[in-house]
Design a protein around this motif. Sequence first.
Motif, mmCIF file in Angstrom:
data_model
loop_
_atom_site.group_PDB
_atom_site.id
_atom_site.type_symbol
_atom_site.label_atom_id
_atom_site.label_comp_id
_atom_site.label_asym_id
_atom_site.label_seq_id
_atom_site.Cartn_x
_atom_site.Cartn_y
_atom_site.Cartn_z
ATOM 1 N N TYR A 2 0.767 -1.222 -0.041
ATOM 2 C CA TYR A 2 0.105 -0.087 0.140
ATOM 3 C C TYR A 2 0.970 1.155 0.092
ATOM 4 N N GLU A 3 1.882 1.307 1.019
ATOM 5 C CA GLU A 3 2.586 2.448 1.014
ATOM 6 C C GLU A 3 3.674 2.741 -0.331
ATOM 7 N N LYS A 6 1.234 3.880 -2.949
ATOM 8 C CA LYS A 6 0.876 5.301 -2.545
ATOM 9 C C LYS A 6 1.944 6.193 -2.871
ATOM 10 N N THR A 7 2.984 6.106 -2.598
ATOM 11 C CA THR A 7 4.378 6.774 -2.770
ATOM 12 C C THR A 7 4.465 6.967 -4.255
ATOM 13 N N LEU A 43 -6.622 1.663 -1.444
ATOM 14 C CA LEU A 43 -6.018 3.058 -2.415
ATOM 15 C C LEU A 43 -7.182 3.669 -2.818
ATOM 16 N N ASP A 46 -9.026 5.326 -0.341
ATOM 17 C CA ASP A 46 -8.538 6.598 -0.223
ATOM 18 C C ASP A 46 -8.347 7.691 -1.213
ATOM 19 N N PHE A 48 -6.998 7.237 -4.531
ATOM 20 C CA PHE A 48 -5.942 6.959 -5.274
ATOM 21 C C PHE A 48 -5.877 6.049 -6.521
ATOM 22 N N ASP A 139 -2.650 15.879 3.259
ATOM 23 C CA ASP A 139 -3.520 14.997 2.502
ATOM 24 C C ASP A 139 -4.243 15.786 1.332
#
Length: 205
Positions: A2-3, A6-7, A43, A46, A48, A139
């Motif tokens: 996930y991280e 997202k990055t 994601l 969120d 994305f 955010d």
Amino acid sequence: IYEALKTAILSGDLAPGEPLREDEIARQHGVSKIPVREALLRLEVDGFVLFRKNKGATVREIAPSEVLDLMDIRVALECRALELAVPQMAKSDLDRARAILNDYREDASLADWSSLNVRFHQAIYEPCGNAALLQMIADLRARLGPFVRLLVTETSGFERPVQEHRDILYACGAGEVGRAVKLLRNHIETTRKETAALMRRRRML
């Protein structure tokens, strides 16, 4: 996973509209497709990633109308942050923001201007001491993404934002809370109008 995804999305390494193939991601991370699917679903929640029927997951493209909506929210959040920050500002806070402004160069790239803009705004909001509010601002900036941030920077140009930043900082240094907030509101709202005009010219709206 996930991280990492997202990055990559926030940095622009994964561009809007780019497909996110579960088997490829699983292979890259040495895992089964199950945790990849879970990460993609998070994601999506969120904002994305977008799942389309028969097409799988793609990096979500932000609609021009949403850009303007997010800039409206930006006015409310950032003006409140500055209102709280000005009474708490120390000389070192002002010096830090002034040093960032001194780093602006007219011959720099749009990416450099965008980065300096983010750093300046962060510097004048941080003294507010409200971690939750600062996170909401961060955010929101992340939701806009690097492409939109560059578009907004292109719209603003060099001279206007730098002068407006100097005026805002002067009001902060003088402890003029109301004036600083008013200048910031005008600064963001002018940028929003110019961004909307640019998107209309490019037939994005």
